[in-house]
Scaffold this motif. Structure first.
Motif, PDB file in Angstrom:
ATOM      1  N   GLU A 156       0.667  -1.212  -0.087  1.00 29.75           N
ATOM      2  CA  GLU A 156      -0.146   0.011  -0.004  1.00 29.75           C
ATOM      3  C   GLU A 156       0.998   1.230   0.094  1.00 29.75           C
ATOM      4  O   GLU A 156       0.673   2.183  -0.602  1.00 29.75           O
ATOM      5  CB  GLU A 156      -0.975   0.139   1.446  1.00 29.75           C
ATOM      6  N   CYS A 212      -9.143  -2.964  -0.076  1.00 27.83           N
ATOM      7  CA  CYS A 212      -8.233  -3.503  -0.807  1.00 27.83           C
ATOM      8  C   CYS A 212      -7.700  -4.680  -0.678  1.00 27.83           C
ATOM      9  O   CYS A 212      -7.976  -5.394   0.418  1.00 27.83           O
ATOM     10  CB  CYS A 212      -7.209  -2.502  -1.079  1.00 27.83           C
ATOM     11  N   SER A 229      -8.261  -3.682 -11.166  1.00 28.18           N
ATOM     12  CA  SER A 229      -8.411  -2.841  -9.782  1.00 28.18           C
ATOM     13  C   SER A 229      -7.888  -3.511  -8.613  1.00 28.18           C
ATOM     14  O   SER A 229      -7.934  -4.925  -8.696  1.00 28.18           O
ATOM     15  CB  SER A 229      -9.922  -2.561  -9.605  1.00 28.18           C
ATOM     16  N   LEU A 230      -7.215  -3.231  -7.593  1.00 28.35           N
ATOM     17  CA  LEU A 230      -6.778  -3.788  -6.448  1.00 28.35           C
ATOM     18  C   LEU A 230      -8.188  -3.719  -5.426  1.00 28.35           C
ATOM     19  O   LEU A 230      -7.933  -4.270  -4.118  1.00 28.35           O
ATOM     20  CB  LEU A 230      -5.759  -3.244  -5.783  1.00 28.35           C
ATOM     21  N   LEU A 231      -9.296  -3.323  -5.795  1.00 29.50           N
ATOM     22  CA  LEU A 231     -10.445  -3.509  -4.703  1.00 29.50           C
ATOM     23  C   LEU A 231     -11.029  -4.750  -4.687  1.00 29.50           C
ATOM     24  O   LEU A 231     -11.060  -5.635  -5.844  1.00 29.50           O
ATOM     25  CB  LEU A 231     -11.401  -2.576  -5.139  1.00 29.50           C
TER      26      LEU A 231
END
Length: 274
Positions: free
Chosen positions: A72, A213, A246-248
């Protein structure tokens, strides 16, 4: 030595890396008199994040110099590059921003090894609680605290269900779910500790219908699965990693008893129509 056997040998040094990062966080946490609304370049929160990130990144480079890292607090890495990785380290140096700010101790260091979309090593360390959870795929899950090392395991679902909810993120969708459950016990916890509570048999269900995330869940998912549980999306498919741009994460549920009729619960709650 198989890949799984080699990964298992990394688990103890991985725990040491996480706990050393936790020491760096506590140096800031316990020495600062602060009230932080959001991260900025001068905040104690940012200093703690960066100190933990640098400690973890350096430790992992020494342990596995050829395995890439996704953190992150690290550099942005485009999806094309990420998707070319067979395995990589997935890192949240300080999970639980609001808990850190509130000084309630419920923040964690999360480190996971992801292999072909699946977490195969996981360490969750809670610095202020002096507690660490760790696991490797195909092995048992463990908790380390002042009493030493203990094996942990999920429990069979009990009626009424004990539901873990976020201490700081309480979405309207969760309120609706809790209303529809009828009788239940509630456990409020911060950060990835919510998943660890399910893993160690203190709760049955953790539903999350808000933005998270992949680095928020990877390490704790490994611990939960080794303890006998599972994290699933609302289609009851196991949560996987690095599968999209996406990393969601999608909305998900973390459960302890994989044999419980979660499909019935999903249908009754009408989650897809909420």
């Amino acid at each position: 030595m198989t890949a799984l056997q080699e990964w298992y040998t990394w688990l103890e040094p991985l725990r040491e890396i996480a706990e050393t990062a936790g020491e760096r966080i506590l140096e800031v946490y316990r020495s600062s008199d602060f009230a932080v609304e959001a991260k900025d370049d001068e905040s104690p929160l940012t200093r703690a994040d960066r100190a933990a990130h640098e400690t973890i990144a350096a430790g992992l480079r020494r342990l596995t110099p050829d395995i890439p890292q996704l953190s992150e607090e690290g550099d942005d890495i485009d999806a094309v590059t990420r998707r070319s990785w067979n395995n990589y380290w997935l890192i949240d140096p300080l999970d639980g921003t609001r808990e850190f700010i509130k000084r309630n101790g419920e923040f964690t260091v999360n480190i996971a090894l992801i292999d072909n979309g699946r977490p195969v090593l996981g360490v969750v360390h809670a610095p202020d609680l002096a507690t660490t959870w760790s696991a490797a795929a195909g092995e048992r899950a463990y908790r380390f605290d002042s009493n030493g090392m203990q094996t942990i395991a999920t429990r069979r679902a009990q009626s009424p269900l004990t539901v873990v909810v976020s201490r700081s993120h309480r979405e309207a969708a969760i309120e609706n779910i809790l209303e529809r459950l009828g009788e239940y016990h509630e456990l409020s916890v911060g950060s990835s500790l919510k998943i660890c509570r399910v893993a160690q048999g203190e709760a049955d269900l953790y539903p999350r219908f808000g933005p998270t995330c992949e680095w928020d869940t990877g390490a704790a998912q490994c611990v939960l699965e080794a303890a006998g549980g599972r994290i699933m999306d609302i289609g009851l498919q196991q949560l996987r990693y690095n599968q999209k741009d996406s990393l969601l994460n999608p909305d998900f549920i973390a459960v302890g008893d994989v044999d419980y009729d979660w499909q019935r619960l999903v249908s009754a709650l009408n989650w897809e129509q909420r």
